[in-house]
Motif scaffolding. Sequence first.
Motif, PDB file in Angstrom:
ATOM      1  N   LEU A  20       0.847  -1.184   0.000  1.00 19.61           N
ATOM      2  CA  LEU A  20       0.000   0.000   0.000  1.00 19.61           C
ATOM      3  C   LEU A  20       0.888   1.241   0.000  1.00 19.61           C
ATOM      4  O   LEU A  20       1.704   1.416   0.902  1.00 19.61           O
ATOM      5  CB  LEU A  20      -0.921  -0.002   1.212  1.00 19.61           C
ATOM      6  CG  LEU A  20      -2.011  -1.085   1.177  1.00 19.61           C
ATOM      7  CD1 LEU A  20      -1.471  -2.426   1.602  1.00 19.61           C
ATOM      8  CD2 LEU A  20      -3.171  -0.683   2.028  1.00 19.61           C
ATOM      9  N   HIS A  21       0.700   2.091  -0.993  1.00 21.30           N
ATOM     10  CA  HIS A  21       1.574   3.250  -1.185  1.00 21.30           C
ATOM     11  C   HIS A  21       1.030   4.520  -0.563  1.00 21.30           C
ATOM     12  O   HIS A  21       1.463   5.618  -0.917  1.00 21.30           O
ATOM     13  CB  HIS A  21       1.824   3.448  -2.684  1.00 21.30           C
ATOM     14  CG  HIS A  21       2.645   2.351  -3.278  1.00 21.30           C
ATOM     15  ND1 HIS A  21       4.013   2.380  -3.318  1.00 21.30           N
ATOM     16  CD2 HIS A  21       2.283   1.156  -3.816  1.00 21.30           C
ATOM     17  CE1 HIS A  21       4.471   1.276  -3.874  1.00 21.30           C
ATOM     18  NE2 HIS A  21       3.436   0.515  -4.187  1.00 21.30           N
ATOM     19  N   GLY A  22       0.114   4.403   0.364  1.00 26.53           N
ATOM     20  CA  GLY A  22      -0.455   5.548   1.057  1.00 26.53           C
ATOM     21  C   GLY A  22      -1.673   5.092   1.829  1.00 26.53           C
ATOM     22  O   GLY A  22      -1.998   3.906   1.867  1.00 26.53           O
ATOM     23  N   PRO A  23      -2.365   6.037   2.452  1.00 25.80           N
ATOM     24  CA  PRO A  23      -3.533   5.673   3.261  1.00 25.80           C
ATOM     25  C   PRO A  23      -4.651   5.060   2.424  1.00 25.80           C
ATOM     26  O   PRO A  23      -4.934   5.517   1.323  1.00 25.80           O
ATOM     27  CB  PRO A  23      -3.994   7.002   3.856  1.00 25.80           C
ATOM     28  CG  PRO A  23      -2.887   7.967   3.641  1.00 25.80           C
ATOM     29  CD  PRO A  23      -2.078   7.465   2.495  1.00 25.80           C
ATOM     30  N   VAL A  24      -5.258   4.026   2.965  1.00 23.92           N
ATOM     31  CA  VAL A  24      -6.446   3.431   2.365  1.00 23.92           C
ATOM     32  C   VAL A  24      -7.495   3.389   3.473  1.00 23.92           C
ATOM     33  O   VAL A  24      -7.413   2.568   4.374  1.00 23.92           O
ATOM     34  CB  VAL A  24      -6.175   2.020   1.811  1.00 23.92           C
ATOM     35  CG1 VAL A  24      -7.440   1.411   1.247  1.00 23.92           C
ATOM     36  CG2 VAL A  24      -5.087   2.061   0.751  1.00 23.92           C
ATOM     37  N   THR A  25      -8.419   4.325   3.428  1.00 22.57           N
ATOM     38  CA  THR A  25      -9.492   4.408   4.410  1.00 22.57           C
ATOM     39  C   THR A  25     -10.791   4.647   3.652  1.00 22.57           C
ATOM     40  O   THR A  25     -10.800   4.688   2.421  1.00 22.57           O
ATOM     41  CB  THR A  25      -9.257   5.568   5.399  1.00 22.57           C
ATOM     42  OG1 THR A  25      -9.353   6.807   4.693  1.00 22.57           O
ATOM     43  CG2 THR A  25      -7.890   5.464   6.075  1.00 22.57           C
ATOM     44  N   GLN A  26     -11.867   4.847   4.383  1.00 20.94           N
ATOM     45  CA  GLN A  26     -13.130   5.137   3.716  1.00 20.94           C
ATOM     46  C   GLN A  26     -13.086   6.498   3.027  1.00 20.94           C
ATOM     47  O   GLN A  26     -13.832   6.744   2.095  1.00 20.94           O
ATOM     48  CB  GLN A  26     -14.292   5.044   4.701  1.00 20.94           C
ATOM     49  CG  GLN A  26     -14.510   3.612   5.141  1.00 20.94           C
ATOM     50  CD  GLN A  26     -15.750   3.435   6.001  1.00 20.94           C
ATOM     51  OE1 GLN A  26     -16.427   4.377   6.348  1.00 20.94           O
ATOM     52  NE2 GLN A  26     -16.037   2.195   6.333  1.00 20.94           N
ATOM     53  N   GLU A  27     -12.182   7.374   3.473  1.00 20.31           N
ATOM     54  CA  GLU A  27     -12.059   8.706   2.869  1.00 20.31           C
ATOM     55  C   GLU A  27     -10.901   8.816   1.880  1.00 20.31           C
ATOM     56  O   GLU A  27     -10.882   9.702   1.038  1.00 20.31           O
ATOM     57  CB  GLU A  27     -11.864   9.782   3.953  1.00 20.31           C
ATOM     58  CG  GLU A  27     -13.041   9.962   4.881  1.00 20.31           C
ATOM     59  CD  GLU A  27     -13.064   8.929   6.020  1.00 20.31           C
ATOM     60  OE1 GLU A  27     -11.984   8.472   6.439  1.00 20.31           O
ATOM     61  OE2 GLU A  27     -14.170   8.560   6.435  1.00 20.31           O
ATOM     62  N   ASP A  28      -9.900   7.953   1.990  1.00 20.21           N
ATOM     63  CA  ASP A  28      -8.685   8.054   1.178  1.00 20.21           C
ATOM     64  C   ASP A  28      -8.485   6.804   0.334  1.00 20.21           C
ATOM     65  O   ASP A  28      -8.747   5.700   0.776  1.00 20.21           O
ATOM     66  CB  ASP A  28      -7.449   8.220   2.076  1.00 20.21           C
ATOM     67  CG  ASP A  28      -7.477   9.481   2.901  1.00 20.21           C
ATOM     68  OD1 ASP A  28      -7.649  10.556   2.306  1.00 20.21           O
ATOM     69  OD2 ASP A  28      -7.332   9.388   4.133  1.00 20.21           O
ATOM     70  N   ALA A  29      -7.985   7.018  -0.863  1.00 21.00           N
ATOM     71  CA  ALA A  29      -7.588   5.916  -1.742  1.00 21.00           C
ATOM     72  C   ALA A  29      -6.110   6.089  -2.058  1.00 21.00           C
ATOM     73  O   ALA A  29      -5.576   7.186  -1.994  1.00 21.00           O
ATOM     74  CB  ALA A  29      -8.410   5.933  -3.026  1.00 21.00           C
ATOM     75  N   SER A  30      -5.458   5.000  -2.385  1.00 22.05           N
ATOM     76  CA  SER A  30      -4.033   5.026  -2.681  1.00 22.05           C
ATOM     77  C   SER A  30      -3.716   3.874  -3.628  1.00 22.05           C
ATOM     78  O   SER A  30      -4.422   2.868  -3.630  1.00 22.05           O
ATOM     79  CB  SER A  30      -3.252   4.851  -1.382  1.00 22.05           C
ATOM     80  OG  SER A  30      -1.875   4.759  -1.643  1.00 22.05           O
ATOM     81  N   PRO A  31      -2.647   3.995  -4.411  1.00 16.64           N
ATOM     82  CA  PRO A  31      -2.248   2.848  -5.236  1.00 16.64           C
ATOM     83  C   PRO A  31      -1.917   1.637  -4.362  1.00 16.64           C
ATOM     84  O   PRO A  31      -1.304   1.762  -3.308  1.00 16.64           O
ATOM     85  CB  PRO A  31      -0.994   3.334  -5.962  1.00 16.64           C
ATOM     86  CG  PRO A  31      -1.083   4.824  -5.926  1.00 16.64           C
ATOM     87  CD  PRO A  31      -1.798   5.165  -4.648  1.00 16.64           C
ATOM     88  N   ILE A  77      -8.748  -3.313  11.211  1.00 13.72           N
ATOM     89  CA  ILE A  77      -7.343  -3.532  10.872  1.00 13.72           C
ATOM     90  C   ILE A  77      -6.531  -2.232  10.898  1.00 13.72           C
ATOM     91  O   ILE A  77      -5.317  -2.254  11.067  1.00 13.72           O
ATOM     92  CB  ILE A  77      -7.198  -4.250   9.508  1.00 13.72           C
ATOM     93  CG1 ILE A  77      -5.774  -4.804   9.369  1.00 13.72           C
ATOM     94  CG2 ILE A  77      -7.571  -3.319   8.356  1.00 13.72           C
ATOM     95  CD1 ILE A  77      -5.599  -5.770   8.234  1.00 13.72           C
ATOM     96  N   LEU A  78      -7.208  -1.093  10.774  1.00 17.56           N
ATOM     97  CA  LEU A  78      -6.497   0.185  10.820  1.00 17.56           C
ATOM     98  C   LEU A  78      -5.745   0.359  12.137  1.00 17.56           C
ATOM     99  O   LEU A  78      -4.685   0.994  12.172  1.00 17.56           O
ATOM    100  CB  LEU A  78      -7.464   1.346  10.593  1.00 17.56           C
ATOM    101  CG  LEU A  78      -8.128   1.386   9.218  1.00 17.56           C
ATOM    102  CD1 LEU A  78      -9.126   2.538   9.145  1.00 17.56           C
ATOM    103  CD2 LEU A  78      -7.101   1.476   8.104  1.00 17.56           C
ATOM    104  N   ALA A  79      -6.248  -0.230  13.209  1.00 12.84           N
ATOM    105  CA  ALA A  79      -5.555  -0.155  14.501  1.00 12.84           C
ATOM    106  C   ALA A  79      -4.192  -0.842  14.431  1.00 12.84           C
ATOM    107  O   ALA A  79      -3.223  -0.388  15.060  1.00 12.84           O
ATOM    108  CB  ALA A  79      -6.413  -0.773  15.599  1.00 12.84           C
ATOM    109  N   ALA A  80      -4.083  -1.922  13.657  1.00 15.37           N
ATOM    110  CA  ALA A  80      -2.800  -2.617  13.509  1.00 15.37           C
ATOM    111  C   ALA A  80      -1.802  -1.749  12.741  1.00 15.37           C
ATOM    112  O   ALA A  80      -0.630  -1.671  13.111  1.00 15.37           O
ATOM    113  CB  ALA A  80      -3.000  -3.951  12.802  1.00 15.37           C
ATOM    114  N   TYR A  81      -2.278  -1.084  11.691  1.00 12.88           N
ATOM    115  CA  TYR A  81      -1.402  -0.164  10.957  1.00 12.88           C
ATOM    116  C   TYR A  81      -0.904   0.939  11.887  1.00 12.88           C
ATOM    117  O   TYR A  81       0.279   1.281  11.898  1.00 12.88           O
ATOM    118  CB  TYR A  81      -2.152   0.470   9.777  1.00 12.88           C
ATOM    119  CG  TYR A  81      -2.332  -0.432   8.593  1.00 12.88           C
ATOM    120  CD1 TYR A  81      -1.373  -0.482   7.593  1.00 12.88           C
ATOM    121  CD2 TYR A  81      -3.460  -1.227   8.468  1.00 12.88           C
ATOM    122  CE1 TYR A  81      -1.541  -1.306   6.488  1.00 12.88           C
ATOM    123  CE2 TYR A  81      -3.640  -2.053   7.375  1.00 12.88           C
ATOM    124  CZ  TYR A  81      -2.673  -2.087   6.395  1.00 12.88           C
ATOM    125  OH  TYR A  81      -2.845  -2.908   5.313  1.00 12.88           O
TER     126      TYR A  81
END
Length: 129
Positions: A20-31, A77-81
Amino acid sequence: MYTVAGRDLLTFTGPAFCRLHGPVTQEDASPVEACLPFAAAAAQPGDLPDGMVVLDLPGTLYASTVVDGAAAAFPDILAAYDAVASWITTHAFDFAGPVHEIYRRWCGEPGHPDNRLEIAWPITEPDGP
């Protein structure tokens, strides 16, 4: 990827993972790169479909944690990141590339109680290269 790997009889050296090359959340996308590690000394992939490439990832040091079951599903899983990133910062290491989400055991559905994922961030020592 598995179709290409099976066609070319690749020898896997570990579980599938994503970079993952950046944040991936419900608000953010990343390559995101989906990856299958295979033995370089064995069979090599032939004609690859558009968008599929072979990467030679160098060995490196990682900070990681493992999550199971519901903790391996979004958004938990965001808590693990966050935990791994916090550990890296607290211990004065440097981030050295995109984070890896490694599928140690995947049962085909998010939140399955038998799923096991590893969050692994490449790191270097503060004075490293």
